[in-house]
Design a protein around this motif. Structure first.
Motif, PDB file in Angstrom:
ATOM      1  N   VAL A 126       0.837  -1.199   0.000  1.00 46.32           N
ATOM      2  CA  VAL A 126       0.000   0.000   0.000  1.00 46.32           C
ATOM      3  C   VAL A 126       0.876   1.255   0.000  1.00 46.32           C
ATOM      4  N   LYS A 127       1.968   1.210   0.768  1.00 44.51           N
ATOM      5  CA  LYS A 127       2.880   2.351   0.809  1.00 44.51           C
ATOM      6  C   LYS A 127       3.403   2.665  -0.595  1.00 44.51           C
ATOM      7  N   GLY A 128       3.827   1.619  -1.319  1.00 39.89           N
ATOM      8  CA  GLY A 128       4.337   1.793  -2.677  1.00 39.89           C
ATOM      9  C   GLY A 128       3.281   2.376  -3.604  1.00 39.89           C
ATOM     10  N   ARG A 129       2.056   1.861  -3.506  1.00 41.72           N
ATOM     11  CA  ARG A 129       0.982   2.349  -4.380  1.00 41.72           C
ATOM     12  C   ARG A 129       0.650   3.805  -4.081  1.00 41.72           C
ATOM     13  N   LEU A 130       0.650   4.161  -2.787  1.00 46.65           N
ATOM     14  CA  LEU A 130       0.357   5.543  -2.407  1.00 46.65           C
ATOM     15  C   LEU A 130       1.380   6.485  -3.002  1.00 46.65           C
ATOM     16  N   GLU A 131       2.671   6.097  -2.907  1.00 44.93           N
ATOM     17  CA  GLU A 131       3.732   6.950  -3.450  1.00 44.93           C
ATOM     18  C   GLU A 131       3.552   7.147  -4.939  1.00 44.93           C
ATOM     19  N   GLY A 174       0.186  14.401  -7.994  1.00 48.65           N
ATOM     20  CA  GLY A 174       0.703  15.610  -7.360  1.00 48.65           C
ATOM     21  C   GLY A 174      -0.259  16.281  -6.410  1.00 48.65           C
ATOM     22  N   GLU A 175      -0.875  15.513  -5.548  1.00 45.28           N
ATOM     23  CA  GLU A 175      -1.817  16.166  -4.643  1.00 45.28           C
ATOM     24  C   GLU A 175      -1.318  16.190  -3.209  1.00 45.28           C
ATOM     25  N   GLY A 176       0.000  16.179  -3.049  1.00 44.04           N
ATOM     26  CA  GLY A 176       0.563  16.303  -1.717  1.00 44.04           C
ATOM     27  C   GLY A 176       0.078  15.221  -0.794  1.00 44.04           C
ATOM     28  N   SER A 177      -0.507  15.630   0.321  1.00 48.30           N
ATOM     29  CA  SER A 177      -0.862  14.622   1.320  1.00 48.30           C
ATOM     30  C   SER A 177      -2.361  14.393   1.415  1.00 48.30           C
ATOM     31  N   ALA A 178      -3.110  14.839   0.379  1.00 49.96           N
ATOM     32  CA  ALA A 178      -4.561  14.552   0.400  1.00 49.96           C
ATOM     33  C   ALA A 178      -4.762  13.046   0.405  1.00 49.96           C
ATOM     34  N   PRO A 179      -5.744  12.531   1.190  1.00 47.61           N
ATOM     35  CA  PRO A 179      -5.926  11.076   1.259  1.00 47.61           C
ATOM     36  C   PRO A 179      -6.252  10.494  -0.119  1.00 47.61           C
ATOM     37  N   VAL A 180      -5.646   9.367  -0.430  1.00 43.87           N
ATOM     38  CA  VAL A 180      -5.886   8.699  -1.704  1.00 43.87           C
ATOM     39  C   VAL A 180      -7.057   7.734  -1.513  1.00 43.87           C
ATOM     40  N   PRO A 181      -8.024   7.722  -2.466  1.00 43.56           N
ATOM     41  CA  PRO A 181      -9.168   6.801  -2.306  1.00 43.56           C
ATOM     42  C   PRO A 181      -8.696   5.366  -2.043  1.00 43.56           C
ATOM     43  N   LEU A 182      -9.325   4.756  -1.051  1.00 43.78           N
ATOM     44  CA  LEU A 182      -8.894   3.464  -0.534  1.00 43.78           C
ATOM     45  C   LEU A 182      -8.888   2.372  -1.604  1.00 43.78           C
ATOM     46  N   ASP A 183      -9.883   2.411  -2.505  1.00 43.25           N
ATOM     47  CA  ASP A 183      -9.958   1.311  -3.475  1.00 43.25           C
ATOM     48  C   ASP A 183      -8.806   1.350  -4.478  1.00 43.25           C
ATOM     49  N   LEU A 184      -8.150   2.520  -4.615  1.00 40.94           N
ATOM     50  CA  LEU A 184      -7.031   2.587  -5.557  1.00 40.94           C
ATOM     51  C   LEU A 184      -5.748   1.982  -4.986  1.00 40.94           C
ATOM     52  N   VAL A 185      -5.724   1.712  -3.683  1.00 35.07           N
ATOM     53  CA  VAL A 185      -4.499   1.160  -3.098  1.00 35.07           C
ATOM     54  C   VAL A 185      -4.702  -0.251  -2.538  1.00 35.07           C
ATOM     55  N   THR A 186      -5.920  -0.789  -2.659  1.00 36.08           N
ATOM     56  CA  THR A 186      -6.161  -2.149  -2.157  1.00 36.08           C
ATOM     57  C   THR A 186      -6.524  -3.066  -3.319  1.00 36.08           C
ATOM     58  N   ALA A 187      -6.034  -4.307  -3.261  1.00 35.86           N
ATOM     59  CA  ALA A 187      -6.313  -5.277  -4.322  1.00 35.86           C
ATOM     60  C   ALA A 187      -7.719  -5.837  -4.150  1.00 35.86           C
ATOM     61  N   SER A 188      -8.409  -6.042  -5.288  1.00 38.56           N
ATOM     62  CA  SER A 188      -9.781  -6.558  -5.231  1.00 38.56           C
ATOM     63  C   SER A 188      -9.785  -8.048  -4.926  1.00 38.56           C
ATOM     64  N   ALA A 189     -10.969  -8.586  -4.690  1.00 36.97           N
ATOM     65  CA  ALA A 189     -11.102 -10.012  -4.360  1.00 36.97           C
ATOM     66  C   ALA A 189     -10.785 -10.890  -5.567  1.00 36.97           C
ATOM     67  N   SER A 190     -11.250 -10.461  -6.741  1.00 34.46           N
ATOM     68  CA  SER A 190     -11.102 -11.293  -7.932  1.00 34.46           C
ATOM     69  C   SER A 190      -9.800 -11.004  -8.667  1.00 34.46           C
ATOM     70  N   GLY A 191      -9.221  -9.825  -8.421  1.00 35.69           N
ATOM     71  CA  GLY A 191      -8.104  -9.383  -9.241  1.00 35.69           C
ATOM     72  C   GLY A 191      -8.572  -8.900 -10.599  1.00 35.69           C
TER      73      GLY A 191
END
Lengths: 576, 198
Positions: free
Chosen positions: B102-107, B114-131
């Motif tokens: 998750v750390k790597g994906r956030l970076e 380029g949005e600094g430290s605004a929270p990144v939507p959770l689904d963009l950094v977590t893998a889905s169930a099916s892939g």
């Protein structure tokens, strides 16, 4: 939590509404009065009897009934095994898949025949279309029909008096399949296709990707410019896998796969199908023993245990993973291993329904649930698959707990316990003890063996979570559920062979004492209710039954749960 | 044993008869019906552009180009969104491998947006169930809009309205979640004539 509660309400309304309507119909079918459907499907039923040389009116005592169940199921295991091993040289294999490895094939055969549907293989990479249809889909039907038949036999044992006869297994098997499972599956399969579940004999569809993918294998750069979309006769299998509390997915990720469960509506239908028939079995029971309140009382006890466990799961999952929020991800529910179209509430509801019933299909990866999100599904299986449970098998398991509960109540007041006018005597209690205690051995012993031997290497997550994976695996196989903490590499000779044996014992070791108990109950006189009779349809009895189920489950499994999800939760809470 | 043998003949015949009925007649009948009534859905809900099949509307694809909306992380092997082998990550919530990923994906997401430290939507950094999850949340789509507008030389409003058109709401306002189909959205963007910028 508002979403979770609203969805739960809608869900239970759909399940109970169906159960109230369908249960009485099931009772009529098992009593040989199939009405309007009989006029349509009757010729087919009679043809089946004629082809097989069976006389549906020929009653069986408990030994003959059990003999028929065991022989039929044993042959079923052999046939599934044969299809798996020979699929390479059989037709309907457009992907050219080769024979399934021996230990995997044994595990899958035991798994599908015993209504467990634990899968140590990935469907789309392992089984040909023919094996999926002619082996797996068939067992989905007949293992469910077997469970319902055994329930019908036990119910007859309670409802009849001074007889040795429990009915005819072949008639019960055919009627369950033809009048209940097939029509419901046909309707559900069509509804699922309308949502996008595939149903075709075409091979995988190859498409060119919009944006080719660069990746590395062992340091060598590779690129993928194509995607192969796996197709097949999926909807027909998914419908019965949901309705028959089987749960074995067509694809590796089961009902999380977009082609197996494409929309929130298909998700709701598949979820409904998980508990629909187990709930209807309670209503059928009430009608067959001529006191519907008895069925409602059993259903109430199931709901009383189910709802709080679901709320714990939903609360834990919607709280999300604090470790990820700390890194700067937006706050929200735990989305690792979940699909966007379902979200957290629908995934938590599915997880609890599928483990309450012995279904075992998943629409999210339970291995990635929060520790307290994964605990309720684990515990629901460990309760012995009696909170709804499998079609038929859930209720006959629950009726065994009822026997224990009236026995405990009898001890309290110093009277011979009775249930529905039948005296509960030492023989019934011996059989009940066999049924209640065996799953504990089947879960805890193999778990202990697995974590002290090299089988440990199958764990994919470190520390307490790895232990939870193993405990979950044997809780699932030892209670014929079939769901998994799927990170565990269970496709090894150790897990396949031991797990296969565990599933067979768990299923048939319970069926035989249940039928023996049915035979013994059938022979008894009916005792009219007297002053000291404990009524078994009251809230008081529901509380007593719930307490017995929870105490047996908690005494057996709390120490193991403490080592797994509880430790993991405390460690995570301490870290944040 | 005698009891078992007595049932052998009816058991074998019954198994074969029910195999014929539920293993062949039923799936064949369902296939015929499905192909007749829902031919598009029964064959994988394929989507076409310029006369070519470009994928299934239900199966996600991996996107890394600047001109495209990116999908969720996928745990399939050997490459993401390998439809032939669906899989989740199965990482436990406390597994260091999860936090590292998750750390790597956030970076990577922050670098690209380029949005600094605004929270990144959770689904963009977590893998889905099916892939193979074909969807992202509307928040995850909006998070990416500025980047895509820049890369394609389109107005932000134009991309936003495309997102809007490809957003599906919850069923009955209750079931499931609101979502945006990444593949059909990207196909729609490709169909808009725009000033392409490398």
């Amino acid at each position: 939590m508002r979403d979770a509660l609203l969805q739960l309400t809608l869900y239970l309304a759909a399940v109970l509404g169906f159960a109230a309507a369908f249960g009485p119909y099931m009772a009529r079918v098992y009593e040989g009065r199939s009405g309007a459907t009989g006029r349509v499907l009757g010729p087919m039923e009679r043809l089946l009897y004629r082809l097989c040389g069976v006389d549906p009116e020929q009653p069986m005592d408990w030994k003959a009934y059990a003999g028929a169940v065991l022989t039929f199921n044993f042959l079923g295991v052999l046939l599934v095994y044969a299809f798996e091993r020979l699929q390479g040289s059989l037709p309907l294999n457009p992907q050219g898949l080769s024979a399934v490895a021996g230990h995997t094939a044994f595990n899958a055969a035991a798994s599908f025949a015993s209504n467990t549907n634990w899968q140590s293989y990935g469907g789309e990479t392992t089984l040909s279309y023919l094996t999926q249809m002619a082996a797996m889909t068939v067992q989905n039907f007949v293992s469910a029909a077997t469970g319902m038949a055994v329930l019908a036999a036990l119910t007859r044992g309670l409802a009849s008096r001074e007889t040795t006869q429990l009915g005819n297994f072949w008639a019960d098997l055919v009627r369950g399949t033809l009048y209940m499972l097939l029509p419901l599956s046909t309707l559900l399969a069509l509804a699922l296709v309308s949502q996008g579940v595939v149903q075709t004999f075409r091979p995988s569809a190859k498409v060119e990707l919009l944006d080719p993918v660069a990746y590395e294998v062992d340091g060598r750069k590779q690129s993928a410019s194509e995607q192969a979309i796996p197709l097949g006769p999926v909807a027909s299998q998914v419908a019965i896998k949901q309705l028959g509390t089987n749960g074995g997915g067509y694809y590796n990720v089961n009902s999380a796969h977009p082609l197996e469960n494409p929309t929130p509506l298909s998700n709701f239908l598949e979820l409904w199908a998980i508990l629909a028939l187990p709930a209807a079995c309670c209503m059928m029971f009430g009608v067959m023993v001529r006191d519907r309140r008895q069925g409602w009382a059993l259903l109430a006890a199931m709901i009383v245990i189910f709802v709080p466990l679901f709320l714990i799961c939903a609360y834990a999952e919607q709280g999300g993973n604090p470790a990820l929020t700390a890194l700067g991800a937006s706050p929200g529910g735990n989305m690792e291993g979940k699909e966007v179209r379902f979200g957290v509430a629908s995934s938590a509801l599915w997880a609890c329904a599928t483990t309450a019933a012995s279904n075992g299909s998943v629409n999210a990866m339970h291995d990635s649930f929060m520790p307290l999100g994964g605990l309720p599904p684990l515990f629901l299986m460990q309760l012995g698959e009696v909170i709804f449970g499998g079609v038929g098998s859930g209720l006959y398991g629950m009726l065994v707990f009822v026997v224990v509960a009236v026995f405990v109540a009898g001890l309290m007041v110093g009277r011979t316990p009775e249930y529905l006018g039948k005296k509960i005597e030492p023989f019934e209690m011996q059989m009940a003890s066999l049924v209640v205690l065996i799953p504990a051995f089947l879960v805890l012993l193999p778990t202990a063996v697995a974590v002290v031997t090299r089988a440990r290497a199958s764990m994919s997550n470190p520390s307490a979570h790895g232990f939870s994976e193993v405990l979950y695996a044997f809780s699932s196989m030892g209670n014929n559920n079939g769901s998994a903490f799927a990170g565990l590499n269970a496709n090894t000779p150790f897990y396949n062979v031991l797990g296969g044996v565990v599933m067979l014992i768990s299923r048939y070791w319970i069926i035989v004492p249940v039928l023996a108990m049915a035979g013994s109950l059938a022979r008894k006189k009916l005792v009219p209710p007297g002053e000291g009779t404990l009524p078994t349809h009251t809230p008081l009895f529901v509380c007593l039954l719930v307490a017995v189920v929870l105490i047996v489950g908690a005494l057996t499994f709390v120490p193991a749960l403490a080592l797994g999800p509880v430790v993991e939760h405390l460690l995570m809470a301490g870290a944040s | 044993m005698r009891i078992l043998l007595a049932q052998l003949r009816p058991a074998l015949l019954m198994l074969l008869a029910l195999t014929a009925l539920t293993g062949f007649v039923y799936p064949a009948l369902m296939t015929g019906l499905a192909q007749l009534v829902f031919p598009k859905e029964a064959n994988g809900s394929m989507v076409a552009a310029d006369g070519h099949e470009r994928g299934s509307a239900l199966i996600g694809q991996s996107f890394t180009g600047q001109r495209y909306f990116w999908a969720r992380p996928s745990a399939t092997g050997p490459f993401p969104y390998n439809a032939a082998a669906s899989s989740g990550s199965n990482l436990g919530p406390a597994n260091p491998a999860l936090t590292d990923a998750v750390k790597g994906r956030l970076e990577a997401l922050r670098k690209a947006h380029g949005e600094g430290s605004a929270p990144v939507p959770l689904d963009l950094v977590t893998a889905s169930a099916s892939g193979l999850d074909p969807h992202i949340t509307p928040e995850a789509a909006r998070y990416q809009v500025a980047r895509i507008a820049r890369a394609r030389g389109l107005a932000v409003e134009e991309v936003l309205s495309a997102v809007e058109r490809h957003t599906q709401r919850r069923t009955l306002g209750l079931l499931g979640e609101a979502r945006v189909n990444v593949l059909t959205l990207n196909l729609a963007l490709d169909a808009i004539p725009g000033k392409l910028r490398q």
